[in-house]
Motif scaffolding. Structure first.
Motif, PDB file in Angstrom:
ATOM      1  N   LYS A  68      58.637  38.975   4.148  1.00  0.00           N
ATOM      2  CA  LYS A  68      58.662  39.421   5.421  1.00  0.00           C
ATOM      3  C   LYS A  68      60.041  39.727   6.036  1.00  0.00           C
ATOM      4  O   LYS A  68      60.066  40.252   6.982  1.00  0.00           O
ATOM      5  N   ASN A  82      54.657  45.981  15.238  1.00  0.00           N
ATOM      6  CA  ASN A  82      53.910  46.967  14.469  1.00  0.00           C
ATOM      7  C   ASN A  82      53.229  47.984  15.516  1.00  0.00           C
ATOM      8  O   ASN A  82      52.971  49.132  15.221  1.00  0.00           O
ATOM      9  N   ILE A 100      61.794  38.206  14.234  1.00  0.00           N
ATOM     10  CA  ILE A 100      61.197  37.907  13.266  1.00  0.00           C
ATOM     11  C   ILE A 100      61.721  37.316  12.216  1.00  0.00           C
ATOM     12  O   ILE A 100      61.124  36.205  11.568  1.00  0.00           O
ATOM     13  N   VAL A 153      55.182  39.919  14.265  1.00  0.00           N
ATOM     14  CA  VAL A 153      55.246  41.310  13.404  1.00  0.00           C
ATOM     15  C   VAL A 153      54.112  42.140  13.940  1.00  0.00           C
ATOM     16  O   VAL A 153      54.034  43.520  13.911  1.00  0.00           O
ATOM     17  N   ASP A 191      54.101  35.712  12.390  1.00  0.00           N
ATOM     18  CA  ASP A 191      53.155  37.065  12.154  1.00  0.00           C
ATOM     19  C   ASP A 191      52.630  37.589  13.384  1.00  0.00           C
ATOM     20  O   ASP A 191      52.382  38.764  13.539  1.00  0.00           O
TER      21      ASP A 191
END
Length: 609
Positions: A543, A480, A493, A476, A473
């Motif tokens: 994901k 982002n 990831i 990610v 997480d």
């Protein structure tokens, strides 16, 4: 009569010596040899006290002394001491019924004289021993009655008379060898301290935790005040009391108990490292016991630091589990006022302020705060203290020989990193903290045999999966923030997601029957973890990043399967719904959305083919 009393005194002293000193060197083949000799001597004393003394000590005979004055009281007092000693003797040789009988006789003999200065101490000690005896039988309410009666008598005596009473042994001691008033007072206070100590155990058994803590408190304070304690035992009791205060979020009190435990434990002397001990077997055993107790106190410190950090996190996190910056500033502004107010209250209730070790305790306290940390700097200071105690605990609780304890210490270390990471604003540094957790937990997962340590393996597998999940997480979130994710971060990831999936699957596989079948209905203790694992695997497959459309379709299909499992399970077993309400709601949404997404992807793929 004087000659008989002299003989009685001599026999009594020999009985005490045999029971308290010579018994320590009795051979293993005759463990109670000296106790039995002491018993015979005590019976001899009772016979020497005069014609009818045997009958006088019997049930219902004390009433004949009602108008005997001092002489009758003294005879009753001496007989009661013998009955008390015989009662203790029988209980020490595991003859509980006979022990009870003698102790009850002693109490009955003194019932009318219990407030006199030459009887009160014997009476209270007899009641203490009856309390212990009934507690050992599991009859806690009866034990409570005896001990509360002893407590009440002490308070009544101190209020009405206050003069240090005669010690039981002084009834058989020459006048010139009797105790000073100061020594009598000290012995009487120690007896009352024992009463409070046993009451603390009784209240603990009765689940009256607050009352038990108060009595434990008072006992520890009095033991310091009257110098009647074993340093190691005292330190362990203080450390144990700290855990009660942790449960009540009374961190100042918990820290004080732990600091006191450190200071008092140091009185046991310097403990050499395990490799340095070359003494005889008995000495090795003693030193090993000291190292264990030191490690146990260290673990209590770890719990202190961990609870302090965890409670701070609960207070500071927002509805998605991140640091609420506005609340953080608000709490910082309020804290100074709260500290001033609490400090005033604390000064009125210092635990061990009357002792000569108080300055040393304060010096230990100054090394770690008691207030909730509100930023990374404050949290790190508490973390470092906890980590030092982790290392201290690991010195004794090593994997070879202390498997379960070692794993619990490592899990606490992992938990310290996890809660510290909450305060870290930089995602990369936070990710590194979770990597430290992986590095300490993964070797344990690989080394332990699930056949012997199934529950521990499940705990570790689930924690490993959660840690990788958290790292994924974070990666990610880092990705982002970029204009475009590069191949390196995409690979990272995916790698973290696959590792999390692997450990969740390992956990779920551990629930399967020997024929590899997953249970239709989950046991209560694994219900939530199993359903959460299914939910997280579903999310993780969603994901995974891939440019391959077919692989993407395959991942979404797997994701849908896991979401559907959770929805179907809760439909079949409605009692499971309350365990996973949030996860179920999201799973239902995904079960509704994913088929349409898969259909769009199929259309896209067919248009390219």
């Amino acid at each position: 009569m004087a000659n008989s009393l002299q003989l009685a005194c001599d026999a009594y002293q020999r009985a005490v010596t045999a029971s308290d000193i010579e018994s320590k060197t009795d051979p293993e083949t005759e463990p109670y040899r000296s106790k039995y000799r002491a018993r015979e001597l005590l019976r001899e004393v009772r016979a020497l006290l005069g014609p009818g003394a045997e009958e006088e000590s019997g049930e219902g005979q004390a009433g004949s002394q009602e108008d005997d004055g001092d002489e009758g009281r003294l005879l009753a007092a001496r007989l009661a001491v013998i009955e008390f000693r015989l009662g203790v003797n029988h209980t020490e040789t595991e003859e509980m019924s006979a022990g009870e009988e003698h102790l009850v006789k002693g109490v009955r003999l003194l019932e009318r004289y219990r407030l006199s200065h030459d009887c009160v101490s014997t009476y209270i000690q007899a009641q203490n021993n009856l309390g212990i005896l009934w507690a050992d039988r599991g009859e806690i309410i009866i034990a409570q009655t005896y001990l509360e009666s002893a407590e009440s008598l002490y308070c009544q005596y101190m209020k009405m008379i206050g003069k240090p009473p005669l010690d039981p042994d002084e009834h058989f001691t020459p006048e010139e060898q009797r105790l000073t008033e100061q020594e009598r007072a000290k012995r009487f206070e120690r007896i009352y301290t024992h009463t409070l100590y046993y009451l603390a155990q009784v209240y603990k058994h009765l689940k009256q935790d607050e009352r038990a803590a108060q009595y434990c408190h008072t006992t520890l304070q009095r033991q310091l005040e009257y110098d009647g304690y074993n340093p190691v035992e005292w330190a362990i009791n203080a450390a144990t009391l700290s855990q009660y205060y942790l449960g009540k979020q009374c961190y100042m009190e918990a820290r004080h108990c732990l600091a006191a435990a450190n200071v008092i434990f140091a009185k046991a002397g310097q403990i050499p490292s395990s490799g340095a001990v070359k003494e005889n077997e008995a000495e090795q055993e003693r030193l090993d016991g000291l190292r264990q107790k030191k490690a146990e106190i260290a673990r209590c410190w770890v719990k202190y630091c961990l609870n302090l950090l965890a409670d701070a996190r609960k207070k500071l996190e927002d509805n998605i589990g991140e640091l609420d910056v506005d609340l953080q500033e608000e709490l910082k502004a309020e804290r100074k006022k709260q500290e001033d107010e609490k400090e005033k209250g604390w000064k009125k209730a210092v635990l061990f302020g009357l002792s000569d070790v108080y300055d040393s305790i304060l010096a230990v306290e100054e090394k770690v705060d008691w207030s909730l940390p509100l930023d990374f700097k404050e949290a790190r200071e508490i973390f470092l203290v906890g980590q030092n105690y982790i290392n201290e605990a690991k010195e004794y609780f090593q994997l070879d020989g202390h498997v379960t304890d070692h794993i619990e210490v490592i899990q606490d270390h992992s938990a310290l990193f996890k809660v510290l990471a909450f305060f870290e604003e930089d995602y990369e540094r936070r990710c590194k903290m979770h990597k430290r957790r992986v590095d300490m937990l993964e070797p344990l997962c690989k080394e332990l045999n699930p056949q012997y340590y199934l529950l521990v393996c499940r705990q570790l597998q689930f924690e490993m999966a959660d840690t990788y999940y958290e790292m994924m997480d974070l990666k990610v979130a880092i990705g982002n923030k970029l204009d475009e994710m590069d191949s390196h971060i995409i690979k990272k990831i995916n790698s973290l997601a696959q590792s999390a999936i692997k450990y969740y699957e390992m956990f779920l596989d551990s629930l399967r029957s020997p024929d590899k079948k997953f249970p239709e209905k989950l046991e209560d203790d694994v219900l939530r973890p199993a359903l959460v694992a299914k939910f997280h695997i579903a999310r993780l497959y969603g994901k995974l990043i891939t440019a391959d459309g077919k692989k993407q379709l395959e991942n979404i299909q797997i994701s849908l399967t896991y979401y559907k499992f959770l929805v179907d399970y809760c439909a079949n077993y409605e009692e499971a719904i309350k365990s996973v309400e949030t996860e179920l709601e999201l799973s239902k949404e995904m079960v509704a959305l994913l088929p349409a997404r898969m259909e769009r992807l199929r259309i896209q793929l067919s248009s390219f083919s």
